[in-house]
Enzyme design. Structure first.
Site, PDB file in Angstrom:
ATOM      1  N   LYS A  65       3.298  34.488  16.991  1.00  0.00           N
ATOM      2  CA  LYS A  65       4.016  35.697  16.200  1.00  0.00           C
ATOM      3  C   LYS A  65       5.022  35.336  15.306  1.00  0.00           C
ATOM      4  CE  LYS A  65       5.251  40.345  17.426  1.00  0.00           C
ATOM      5  NZ  LYS A  65       5.569  41.256  18.592  1.00  0.00           N
ATOM      6  N   SER A 112       2.873  45.584  18.431  1.00  0.00           N
ATOM      7  CA  SER A 112       3.129  45.077  17.173  1.00  0.00           C
ATOM      8  C   SER A 112       2.691  43.668  17.101  1.00  0.00           C
ATOM      9  CB  SER A 112       4.763  44.912  17.224  1.00  0.00           C
ATOM     10  OG  SER A 112       5.480  43.911  18.124  1.00  0.00           O
ATOM     11  N   SER A 159       3.978  45.488  23.236  1.00  0.00           N
ATOM     12  CA  SER A 159       3.342  44.780  22.237  1.00  0.00           C
ATOM     13  C   SER A 159       2.316  43.587  22.376  1.00  0.00           C
ATOM     14  CB  SER A 159       4.247  44.438  21.291  1.00  0.00           C
ATOM     15  OG  SER A 159       5.021  45.473  20.285  1.00  0.00           O
TER      16      SER A 159
HETATM   17  N1  GLN Z   1       5.190  50.070  20.351  1.00  0.00           N
HETATM   18  C1  GLN Z   1       6.420  49.893  20.766  1.00  0.00           C
HETATM   19  C2  GLN Z   1       7.411  50.043  19.705  1.00  0.00           C
HETATM   20  O1  GLN Z   1       7.064  50.300  18.694  1.00  0.00           O
HETATM   21  C3  GLN Z   1       6.428  48.527  21.246  1.00  0.00           C
HETATM   22  C4  GLN Z   1       7.073  47.512  20.514  1.00  0.00           C
HETATM   23  C5  GLN Z   1       7.158  46.151  21.137  1.00  0.00           C
HETATM   24  O2  GLN Z   1       6.516  45.990  22.387  1.00  0.00           O
HETATM   25  N2  GLN Z   1       7.543  45.172  20.433  1.00  0.00           N
HETATM   26  O3  GLN Z   1       8.749  50.089  20.040  1.00  0.00           O
END
Ligand code: GLN
Length: 483
Positions: free
Chosen positions: A79, A154, A178
């Protein structure tokens, strides 16, 4: 069978028996990766030359009869919020478009030392903020099950790439879901370790008291193998802990103790799609057939988890992202006046979700609102931790759906941040309490994958992996999509 559809166990065996070389494996992967990426946009950078050079080195190593690392020849993607010395690292943001880190993250050093091969850097929501992959400055990633849908986020590119066979394994990060939520949307396995289990040195921080690096794989056994390598204390990360790392992948041959699993009522209420509930209930019934005891439990603080998350994480985001100002980090928009320099640099090169969170975070930390929001949220965080600790006295693990719905359409939630935030309603409580959890595919609803989430007490990765593996065996084969 195509090389890119082999499990690591078989790939490794093939390499050691000389059925194919590392170079052949990597060439096959790269061709497949490139072909599919025209449709998926799962990669920000493809590290073709580096991967091939490394494959050559590994082939030579095999030939010499040297000792092989535990991830020998494993094709892996990273990532793009994790720093890599020779590869540009963007965090999915325009501001870091040309950022060339001067060092490798600890996880990168570790997987390289174990003889894995980096195929490239995967697309993601900007600075890991998002639940659909659509907040990337490099365009959205598509879900390989249905190109009109999001892969989740994400770690959007990491999940899509593993599901499509562009890579065998990917590293992701999980601040509020994410890893698990995109794994669930793409029908692959997503493991978020306990906070402090894996070094975050070299991870571009989103919310430092939540962020954790973990794995996205096709199978639970592969998650165990990679975790084995990346877990452990690192003196360069003050939050990493000196807790023994078990031999995760040898656990699978051992019988699992009689489990008692809690089914928390708060995860099965309003908002849970019928098709998802059906698959999750079927999975629970399968485990019961195996002799796993289940018990309904309640975590009364869960309804406050999402609000708590969206107060504390923006606060941390606002502090962590202050360094991306064009002076310390990132490209700049020149102006003779300092205030305009900041304004224009951040205004132009940061995306709207990132700016929303910085503003929100600055607000909840401001003198007038600190007590009303931030301090209160910290109190709720504490209660939620206690709530989890209490149920883990009664049960070994918890089982829940990973996300309330299957993958939604691209664009569907872009204008409605709250609807977007709800995609993580079942995953954020885990990060608030710093616990480990894993999402395993448990079926399909409307031809789209559904994820089953196992949550364990802190440092229970062994039990979590064993339980997930046991479920995977009774579930049987889970076929990945043809793109
Ligand atoms: N979707 C969540 C957010 O937008 C989680 C993001 C993540 O785990 N990096 O904060």
């Amino acid at each position: 069978m195509e090389i890119w559809s082999l499990a690591y166990k078989d790939l490794r065996e093939g390499l050691e028996k000389g059925q194919f070389s590392v170079t052949e494996v990597i060439k096959t992967y790269l061709t497949h990766l490139r072909l599919l990426d025209k449709k998926l946009n799962a990669f920000i950078l493809i590290a073709e030359n580096q991967a091939l050079a490394r494959a050559k080195e590994l082939d030579a190593k095999l030939k010499r009869g040297d000792r092989l690392g535990s991830l020998f020849g494993l094709p892996l993607a990273i990532k793009d919020v994790i720093t890599t010395k020779d590869l540009v690292t963007t965090a999915g943001s325009k501001i870091l478009k040309n950022y060339q880190p001067s060092y490798n993250a600890t996880v990168v050093e570790k997987i390289l030392a174990a003889d894995a091969i980096i195929l490239g850097k995967t697309n993601c929501d900007e600075f890991a903020m998002g639940a659909s992959g659509e907040n990337s400055a490099f365009g959205a990633t598509c879900n390989p099950w249905d190109l009109s849908r999001v892969p989740g986020g994400s770690s959007s590119g990491s999940a899509a790439a593993v599901a499509a066979g562009q890579t065998l394994v990917a590293l992701g990060t999980d601040t509020g879901g994410s890893i698990r939520q995109p794994a669930s949307f793409c029908g692959v396995v997503g493991l978020k370790p306990t906070y402090g289990r894996v070094s975050r040195y070299g991870l571009i921080a989103m919310a430092s008291s939540f962020d954790q690096i973990g794995t996205i794989t096709r199978q639970v056994a592969e998650a165990a193998q990679v975790l084995q390598v990346i877990a452990g204390f690192d003196e360069r990360d003050a939050t990493s802990q000196k807790i023994e790392v078990a031999n995760y992948h040898t656990l699978f041959n051992q019988p699992i103790k009689k489990l008692c699993v809690g089914i928390p009522r708060e995860f099965f209420g309003e908002g849970l799609a019928a098709g998802v509930a059906e698959q999750v209930n079927k999975a629970i019934a399968k485990l019961e057939e195996l002799g796993v005891r289940t018990k309904e439990v309640s975590l009364s603080t869960i309804p406050y988890a999402l609000a708590t998350y969206y107060i504390i994480t923006p606060a941390e985001v606002s502090a962590n992202l202050a360094r991306f100002d064009g002076l310390r980090f990132g490209q700049n928009h020149w102006s003779n006046k300092l205030i305009d320099y900041y304004k224009e640099t951040r205004g132009e090169f940061l995306g709207s979700e990132v700016k929303r969170r910085i503003i929100l975070g600055t607000y909840v930390l401001s003198a007038g609102y600190y007590d009303a929001y931030y301090k209160k949220a910290l109190t709720v965080r504490d209660s939620l931790k206690k709530d989890f600790a209490r149920v883990f006295k009664e049960v070994d693990l918890l089982i829940t759906p990973t996300s309330p719905t299957v993958a939604f359409k691209l664009g569907e939630r872009l204008q409605d941040p709250l609807a977007m935030y709800l995609a993580d309603i079942y995953t954020v409580p885990v990060n608030i309490a710093g616990l480990p959890a894993i999402s395993v595919p448990c079926g399909v609803a409307n031809n789209l994958p559904v994820g089953l989430q196992f949550i364990g007490p802190a440092w229970s990765e062994s039990l979590l992996l064993q339980a997930a593996y046991t479920y995977e065996q009774v579930r049987g084969e889970f076929n990945l999509p043809k793109v």
